[in-house]
Scaffold this active site. Structure first.
Site, PDB file in Angstrom:
ATOM      1  N   ASN A   7       0.866  -1.173   0.000  1.00  0.00           N
ATOM      2  CA  ASN A   7       0.000   0.000   0.000  1.00  0.00           C
ATOM      3  C   ASN A   7       0.908   1.230   0.000  1.00  0.00           C
ATOM      4  O   ASN A   7       1.498   1.569   1.021  1.00  0.00           O
ATOM      5  CB  ASN A   7      -0.898  -0.030   1.251  1.00  0.00           C
ATOM      6  N   LYS A   9       0.182   4.302  -0.345  1.00  0.00           N
ATOM      7  CA  LYS A   9      -0.445   5.488   0.263  1.00  0.00           C
ATOM      8  C   LYS A   9      -0.195   6.740  -0.587  1.00  0.00           C
ATOM      9  O   LYS A   9      -0.079   6.634  -1.797  1.00  0.00           O
ATOM     10  CB  LYS A   9       0.050   5.640   1.699  1.00  0.00           C
ATOM     11  N   HIS A  95      -9.525   1.313   4.796  1.00  0.00           N
ATOM     12  CA  HIS A  95      -8.241   1.482   5.485  1.00  0.00           C
ATOM     13  C   HIS A  95      -8.414   2.450   6.659  1.00  0.00           C
ATOM     14  O   HIS A  95      -9.147   3.436   6.569  1.00  0.00           O
ATOM     15  CB  HIS A  95      -7.169   2.001   4.526  1.00  0.00           C
ATOM     16  N   GLU A 167      -5.727  -5.236  10.620  1.00  0.00           N
ATOM     17  CA  GLU A 167      -4.731  -4.187  10.815  1.00  0.00           C
ATOM     18  C   GLU A 167      -5.016  -3.435  12.115  1.00  0.00           C
ATOM     19  O   GLU A 167      -5.736  -2.418  12.102  1.00  0.00           O
ATOM     20  CB  GLU A 167      -4.772  -3.199   9.657  1.00  0.00           C
ATOM     21  N   GLY A 173       2.149   1.914  11.195  1.00  0.00           N
ATOM     22  CA  GLY A 173       3.094   3.037  11.226  1.00  0.00           C
ATOM     23  C   GLY A 173       3.832   3.214  12.538  1.00  0.00           C
ATOM     24  O   GLY A 173       4.409   4.282  12.777  1.00  0.00           O
ATOM     25  N   SER A 213       3.139  -2.528  10.393  1.00  0.00           N
ATOM     26  CA  SER A 213       4.577  -2.600  10.693  1.00  0.00           C
ATOM     27  C   SER A 213       5.245  -3.906  10.275  1.00  0.00           C
ATOM     28  O   SER A 213       6.161  -4.382  10.949  1.00  0.00           O
ATOM     29  CB  SER A 213       4.823  -2.331  12.184  1.00  0.00           C
ATOM     30  N   GLY A 234       2.848  -1.286   4.389  1.00  0.00           N
ATOM     31  CA  GLY A 234       2.831   0.143   4.091  1.00  0.00           C
ATOM     32  C   GLY A 234       4.240   0.641   3.814  1.00  0.00           C
ATOM     33  O   GLY A 234       4.763   0.497   2.711  1.00  0.00           O
TER      34      GLY A 234
END
Ligand code: PGA
Length: 253
Positions: A7, A9, A95, A167, A173, A213, A234
């Site tokens: 992803n 982003k 998301h 998630e 993150g 993560s 991510g």
């Protein structure tokens, strides 16, 4: 085959960044084709068409979001039909960043999921509990609500095109990951909810991923969880070599 979803982003924000990323990622994916992993890259919408051309036969291209109508006066939105017609294979829906910054709710996700599946897209529906909910041991309750409110009237026949990504918000993150046991429990909870909504053994028709993560250091722990169907990545998907290190490890499971 396990899915490795990147992803991207709202990154690759200049022509230069995009070009060097695409070149590097193409090289890496060519090396990693024999790992037996399904690669899915979800770039910003602006880059989708270019990704479709440049990653032809290397990765499936996905969108990060979609609208719930086919066509019309919806300024700024992207039609699910456009995605399908141009060759996009799947779409991320729900998301947590869209929940957080745009106030998206399960009622909205339901509309998007129904339409995306109807036009033939594969859907990756993201769910997860907050830190607070985790601390209060409400994970099962939260996941089951997020699933039932968004999925209750999805036709059972469409389930094979539905993937759920667990998630936890406190892991996205942050470099904090749940223990394999916690992931296993959440996955189990998701499978139970799916079976409750769609009937016995329906959960066998739905892939369940983990996201939050993920990197090459913890991928073995994540993939060691029984029935793990893949991961959503991510930050590390912005680093092609690291992305491939993750793929290489996944290929061993
Ligand atoms: P992260 O993001 O890998 O950077 O934690 C995961 C996600 O948002 O899906």
């Amino acid at each position: 085959m396990k899915k490795l979803v990147g992803n991207l982003k709202m990154n690759l924000i200049t022509p230069r960044e995009r070009e060097s990323y695409v070149n590097a990622m193409r090289n890496e994916l060519r090396k990693g084709l024999h790992y037996g992993v399904e690669y899915i890259l979800c770039p910003p919408a602006f880059h989708i068409e270019m990704f479709l051309e440049r990653f032809d036969r290397l990765a499936l291209i996905g969108a990060q979001d979609v609208f719930w109508e086919r066509k019309g006066s919806y300024t700024g939105e992207i039609s699910p039909v456009t995605l399908v017609e141009f060759g996009v294979g799947c779409v991320i829906i729900g998301h947590s960043e869209r929940r957080k910054y745009l106030g998206e709710t399960e009622a909205l996700h339901r509309l998007k999921i129904l339409m995306a599946l109807e036009v033939g897209l594969r859907v990756i529906y993201c769910i997860g509990e907050s830190q607070e909910e985790h601390r209060k041991e409400q994970t099962h309750e939260v996941l089951s609500r997020q699933l039932s409110e968004a999925l209750y009237d999805v036709p059972g026949i469409r389930l094979p095109r539905l993937t759920i990504a667990y998630e936890p918000l406190w892991s996205i993150g942050t470099n904090v990951t749940p223990t394999p046991d916690e992931i296993a429990q959440a996955q189990e909870s998701i499978r139970v909810s799916i079976a409750n909504i769609f009937g016995k053994s329906a959960d066998q028709r739905v892939d369940v991923l983990y996201g939050g993560s993920v990197n090459s250091q913890n991928i073995d722990l994540v993939c060691g969880v029984p029935n793990m169907d893949g991961v959503l990545v991510g930050r590390e998907s912005l680093h092609p070599q690291e992305f491939l290190r993750i793929a290489e490890r996944m290929g061993k499971f």
